[in-house]
Design an enzyme around this catalytic site. Structure first.
Site, PDB file in Angstrom:
ATOM      1  N   GLU B 195       0.813  -1.212   0.000  1.00 53.56           N
ATOM      2  CA  GLU B 195       0.000   0.000   0.000  1.00 53.56           C
ATOM      3  C   GLU B 195       0.851   1.268   0.000  1.00 53.56           C
ATOM      4  OE1 GLU B 195      -3.135  -0.470   2.899  1.00 53.56           O
ATOM      5  OE2 GLU B 195      -3.610  -2.464   2.133  1.00 53.56           O
ATOM      6  N   HIS B 397     -17.112 -11.545   5.841  1.00 51.20           N
ATOM      7  CA  HIS B 397     -15.860 -10.836   6.112  1.00 51.20           C
ATOM      8  C   HIS B 397     -15.060 -11.588   7.168  1.00 51.20           C
ATOM      9  CE1 HIS B 397     -13.375  -7.363   7.774  1.00 51.20           C
ATOM     10  NE2 HIS B 397     -12.958  -7.573   6.544  1.00 51.20           N
ATOM     11  N   HIS B 398     -13.844 -11.957   6.794  1.00 48.18           N
ATOM     12  CA  HIS B 398     -12.940 -12.670   7.696  1.00 48.18           C
ATOM     13  C   HIS B 398     -11.667 -11.857   7.870  1.00 48.18           C
ATOM     14  CE1 HIS B 398     -14.843 -16.774   6.297  1.00 48.18           C
ATOM     15  NE2 HIS B 398     -15.675 -16.059   7.027  1.00 48.18           N
ATOM     16  N   GLU B 399     -11.644 -11.037   8.886  1.00 53.03           N
ATOM     17  CA  GLU B 399     -10.419 -10.276   9.169  1.00 53.03           C
ATOM     18  C   GLU B 399      -9.575 -11.111  10.124  1.00 53.03           C
ATOM     19  OE1 GLU B 399      -8.786  -7.452   8.140  1.00 53.03           O
ATOM     20  OE2 GLU B 399      -7.298  -8.422   9.429  1.00 53.03           O
ATOM     21  N   HIS B 477      -7.995  -9.087   0.990  1.00 53.41           N
ATOM     22  CA  HIS B 477      -7.333  -7.808   1.264  1.00 53.41           C
ATOM     23  C   HIS B 477      -6.021  -8.068   1.998  1.00 53.41           C
ATOM     24  CE1 HIS B 477     -10.410  -4.588   0.222  1.00 53.41           C
ATOM     25  NE2 HIS B 477     -10.816  -5.711  -0.322  1.00 53.41           N
ATOM     26  N   GLU B 478      -5.117  -7.069   1.904  1.00 54.02           N
ATOM     27  CA  GLU B 478      -3.725  -7.289   2.331  1.00 54.02           C
ATOM     28  C   GLU B 478      -3.271  -8.654   1.818  1.00 54.02           C
ATOM     29  OE1 GLU B 478      -6.156  -6.895   4.894  1.00 54.02           O
ATOM     30  OE2 GLU B 478      -6.151  -4.768   4.418  1.00 54.02           O
ATOM     31  N   GLU B 496      -7.221  -6.744  -2.913  1.00 51.61           N
ATOM     32  CA  GLU B 496      -6.803  -5.354  -2.756  1.00 51.61           C
ATOM     33  C   GLU B 496      -5.371  -5.267  -3.315  1.00 51.61           C
ATOM     34  OE1 GLU B 496      -7.246  -2.154   0.915  1.00 51.61           O
ATOM     35  OE2 GLU B 496      -6.239  -4.051   1.311  1.00 51.61           O
ATOM     36  N   GLU B 502      -9.922   3.679   0.490  1.00 56.74           N
ATOM     37  CA  GLU B 502      -9.863   3.945   1.929  1.00 56.74           C
ATOM     38  C   GLU B 502      -8.869   5.059   2.274  1.00 56.74           C
ATOM     39  OE1 GLU B 502      -8.686   0.342   3.890  1.00 56.74           O
ATOM     40  OE2 GLU B 502      -6.752   0.256   2.896  1.00 56.74           O
TER      41      GLU B 502
END
Lengths: 694, 694
Positions: B195, B397-399, B477-478, B496, B502
């Site tokens: 990022e 969503h799995h963070e 993501h990440e 992502e 964001e």
């Protein structure tokens, strides 16, 4: 998504307080972070008050260090920290727990040999204790030493509940230079290790560079970035991240962590020499001062001196290291070199290829090397006695081919053999490509290490300590870089660690600017066994070397080594008796050193005082450009007359043609305060002995 | 000393044959090595004959590959090889043992979803077998695939007597570009992972860069360097070594080797897209062609579509992921989003913070996350049924907070929960700094991995395969970077992997050129979940976003993702009903794609054909500079009229002031061959729906 989201979620951050990188193409900003009100001020200055180091923390709890000099920012706020292979990194959520200022130091100490007899250590010291605000509450200290001519800092980490030692994946120390700069640097982590030419680029075009890296900032200030006291840690290179920021990259090892530490631990000192000009960098004693005092006790047995060697004929391809019809290290050949040394004020004779193990493909594969077994045509006992009769010492040679564990298994017999044969110095060698050092595991399997990784850093100290037991000095080739450990282990006399004379034997020769680069890059580390003095100015197949004869002589003063080679053959020296006289005269141990002038990669002039007489010596070299250099003889003793024996480029001399051999000799009387003009030819130089009269 | 000395010693080299690096500051030479007479010729050309790849060996037995295009050298002879932690490297003393040319391929295949329905794979292939001349006699194959628009090559290493698998310390693949270039790149191995903003520098000023890195060579040719089919290997960055040479640097892992392979093994494909201009890079299908066909069988259950989400209010800091008074993922809030989606042709509703585990400092520390346990104020069963009644799906969503092993331990329950609640897609997250991924060792201790190391590369595929069992798609993501694996695993929809919308919520916003950079860098990888469509153009605390409204709309066509977010809140969309109409209309699955024009970082115009109608869509964006872009509507069907519904920057629009909200609407009839001029405001854009008539 980035970490700010997490902080927002916790209410630990607001979005108006930037927790983001300012991700613009990294121009360093000369901002100052406000000191958090709940943390102590962490600022230390040099004794003269000109250099200031400060540490603060940002909104993310990153610890940031910076340096200014005379009010000008040199290093903008730059990050600190570590990555580990088995623990969360230390980088953010830190606060300054305490700041301790040590009592200022101003003392002097004496070098048993060196470029200066006495060294002044005048510094101030600040210890900044950083503690994590997260539950681990780990603590690291960063200790800064500030001299008038540079700074060093290192991490000191106590053994603590949540950190017993460390498995370090990498170190996150950054150097964000506040101005653009011209950089002189060489690539790191490539196959040929430290043996690359220095290149000159903008700081922004630095890739991954070995240290020292020398910078001339836009404002003119000169800076050299290096490390001191590299012990039980991996050597670091620096990589350009963005803009003017360099970051440490530790040398890999065969294991997961690049560095493994137990208990409490420290890093080497991260160092910046800072000066108005290039000579100012060289005149700093920061590197030595950051090393610990002599640990060997009486080192009167460590003997500086000159040497010749059964070597250049092999490098040129005429003789061989391996046995056979062209074997160089025969009793008859060595005897001639001993005779030559004994007759010419040369104290040592290096012999390479004297031992068993050279017959196969030994480079990168030295497991056949026997360090106490001469070949049948090399009568070691006879030659040792013969050398002694001529007041000459053999210089031993231990080429490992990178088989470092194999070498360690023979330490005692190897150094006993050396001592028994009167060898005061042993030249070691690690000819293997980067990453190809052989380290034996306990199970007998072989791991591959890097020349400058933690294991090899420790190996080199094991060599030096094993040698010291037998009163032998070490001259390491394909070494780990020099970080001033000669202060602590004075038998570690010299090392290679850059492109030396040998490259002039081969295609792809050193360019005329090479030694003017070395003087302000590699030589900032410490002594280099460059092996100057090829007066024939020819390499293999009579290929021309890009130098004049006078420059070869000047290198004896410019490129310091306590063990200094006369690299050419006795047969060639016989052709240049007038020039050779300077090599015969020049000493290798100095009372005092002055860098009279110089620009990185362009030219430099050194004056040095002999430690064992009242004579001074001068050496001046230039790159491919001719130039006249004016020197005022302020360094001479007042009231004394000197005979200047001048060795200078002859009429029309230039490195570019056969006129490279043109040399002229002059003798005149001079005294302190006189001005002389040194006329240097393209690729040329000048050497002067100031013989003290009354 | 260097290796030549060893060769000289053996009589294996002469000093006239250069075995040295030409160590001059690395200007690539456009030399051609003569092919050793005893080795087969290794040259392969593209089907159109324009691109040629060749492999040869030099005097040291180094294998060197090069690429030319139209007779111009693009990549000068560049090295190949490997370092290992436990074996001698493979780099020199190689000979070309055999060269095999495969039967040329010219075929097409169909994407279940994507930017093009059919993909042509037209290539030629050459396999070069290299064998060491040293006693180990190890063999490696290098396989080249050459298309008209680029090349890929990979190492394929058979299981053999002296190499059963490999412990790879690093890969030594070099790319020595023959010309200087302008490079668009972002830094690798820094804390914020992928990022970072793209920066534009000379190729010589590239540091250590993530791929893809996009180059415009001095002669105008565009090149993008990346990798394809990254499976069971560490992702690679490239580091500038010297001059115009980039070298692979594999992502570290917690262990000694960066990559561990057993038996016979292969690397990912090293890829170069080569084109006359930036649009040509984008139009290549090389990346997809180098991946293996679909391994999942029937994937009709993979559903592209748009989604809204309980998200932007958290990103802005107004709501929280964690439970509490500002918790976003409540039944009531989500119900409103479902209603909004159902009413507006939006197929999905993402909910973040719906599950237990967010209450602590979860970033980099996600071991409390429960992936099948909703918070008490989130009625999952009710909402799943309610969504179904509105023909909407929840997006799971799995963070993980970087706790990857912890996540793996819950795979089955997590994806069963998702499937049971009608979630066709799950967004995963790995919010942890680089090098801070938690991997559990068998003994329960935690090792620290990198987001793009071998272990995480494998982890992501385990996620995708675990999700496929439950017919769930993944939007990571990440993530690890995209290397075209959506061809093989079509449920890996998007990811992502760069700075998305964001960042416009926070200080340090994306600059106006950001998306024009992305189009020719990050987007060359594959779909990005950028999350466009913030029509309010405000982030946290009403901070302005550097875009116009029309540009937000254009991003739906420019930045491809099969799962495309409408990132703003329903309340905000209610304020911009006319503009929002485009978001409601625009599809996310395409029959065809054309890049009509563009320059990296400046501007770009895409036209895409809806896969489920005869409509075309156009998106055009610019950087901070206004510009008029002329477009000829050659892509439309002949003989058909279209109603162009035009969303364009209004009078005086600019990203820099409140006039960023100025938008104008226009409708006109057009047909194939018509020319239109797109007037783009500073930081602006234009979106057009070409509604097919008869």
């Amino acid at each position: 998504m980035t970490r700010i989201a997490a902080l927002l979620a916790l209410g630990l951050a607001t979005t108006t307080a930037s927790a983001q990188d300012t991700a613009a193409p990294a121009v360093n900003e000369t901002f100052k972070f406000a000191r958090p009100a709940d943390q102590p001020e962490a600022i230390e200055t040099s004794p003269d008050g000109r250099i200031a180091v400060s540490v603060t923390t940002d909104n993310d709890g990153r610890a940031l260090w910076s340096v200014s000099r005379g009010g000008t920012l040199i290093v903008a706020p730059s990050r600190l920290g570590f990555l580990f292979t088995d623990a969360p990194k230390i980088e953010r959520q830190l606060r300054i727990q305490s700041v301790t200022h040590a009592k200022p130091v101003d003392t002097t100490w004496t070098q048993p040999w060196g470029e200066w007899r006495t060294i002044r250590d005048n510094h101030k010291e600040m210890r900044v204790r950083l503690m994590e605000t997260t539950p681990l509450h780990r603590v690291i200290d960063v200790v800064f030493r500030v001299q008038d001519d540079g700074i060093g800092f290192r991490y000191e980490v106590p053994d603590q509940a949540n950190m017993h030692g460390a498995n370090i994946a990498d170190e996150l120390t950054e150097f964000s230079f506040a101005e653009d700069a011209t950089a002189w640097w060489k690539v790191a982590f490539q196959w040929n290790r430290e043996e690359y030419l220095y290149q000159r680029t903008p700081l922004s075009a630095v890739g991954t560079a070995a240290t020292p890296i020398t910078l001339k900032l836009a404002g003119g200030t000169h800076v050299a970035l290096h490390e001191a006291a590299l012990v039980d840690y991996a050597s670091t290179a620096v990589m350009k991240t963005e803009g003017n920021t360099l970051r440490t990259v530790l040398t890999p090892g065969s294991g997961g962590p690049k560095v493994v530490k137990t208990g409490s631990w420290t890093t080497p000192w991260r160092t910046l020499l800072i000066a108005d000009d290039a000579p100012g960098l060289y005149m700093s004693h920061l590197m030595l001062n950051l090393n610990e005092p002599n640990k060997l006790g009486d080192v009167s047995w460590v003997k500086p001196g000159k040497f010749v060697g059964v070597w250049w004929n092999m490098i040129k391809g005429d003789w061989t290291w391996a046995r056979g019809p062209r074997h160089g290290a025969t009793t008859a050949n060595v005897k001639k070199y001993i005779d030559f040394a004994g007759a010419n004020n040369i104290q040592g004779v290096l012999v390479e290829g004297w031992n068993v193990g050279w017959d196969g493909d030994w480079a990168g594969n030295g497991s056949a090397m026997q360090f106490a077994t001469p070949t049948a045509d090399f009568d070691a006992d006879y030659l040792a006695n013969y050398a002694k009769s001529k007041k000459v010492s053999l210089i031993g040679h231990h080429e490992t081919g990178g088989a470092a564990s194999h070498y360690e298994s023979q330490f005692d017999q190897a150094f006993k053999f050396a001592a028994d044969h009167g060898e005061h110095v042993v030249k070691t060698g690690y000819v293997a490509d980067a990453g190809q050092i052989e380290r034996a595991n306990p199970d007998g399997s072989i791991a591959r290490e890097w020349h400058e990784g933690q294991w090899m850093v420790n190996h080199h100290l094991r060599v030096v300590q094993a040698a010291a037991k037998y009163r032998v000095g070490i001259d390491a080739h394909e070494p780990v870089k020099d970080t001033g450990l000669r202060r602590t282990y004075p038998n570690w006399l010299a090392r290679e660690g850059s492109r030396g004379m040998e490259y002039n034997a081969w295609p792809g020769k050193n360019p005329p600017e090479h030694e003017a680069n070395l003087a302000f890059t590699r030589m900032l580390e410490g002594p280099m066994d460059f092996t100057p003095g090829v007066l024939s100015l020819t390499g293999s197949d009579n290929s021309p070397i890009q130098s004049t004869i006078a420059k070869q002589l000047a290198l004896y003063v410019v490129l310091y080594s306590p063990v200094q080679m006369a690299a050419d053959t006795p047969e060639n020296y016989a052709k240049y008796p007038d020039a050779f006289r300077f090599i015969r005269d020049v000493p290798t141990d100095w009372q005092d050193t002055r860098v009279l002038n110089g620009e990185v990669g362009d030219f430099v002039t050194f004056a040095r005082a002999d430690r064992n007489s009242r004579d001074w010596y001068l050496g001046s070299i230039t790159d491919e450009n001719p130039r006249n250099v004016t020197v005022t003889l302020d360094f001479l003793e007042p009231g004394r007359t000197y005979t200047a024996q001048i060795y200078k480029d002859g009429p029309g001399a230039t490195y570019a043609t056969e006129a490279r051999h043109a040399i002229a000799f002059e003798t005149k009387r001079v005294k302190k305060g006189d001005t002389i003009i040194l006329s240097l030819a393209p690729g040329g130089g000048q050497a002067i002995r100031f013989k003290a009269g009354r």
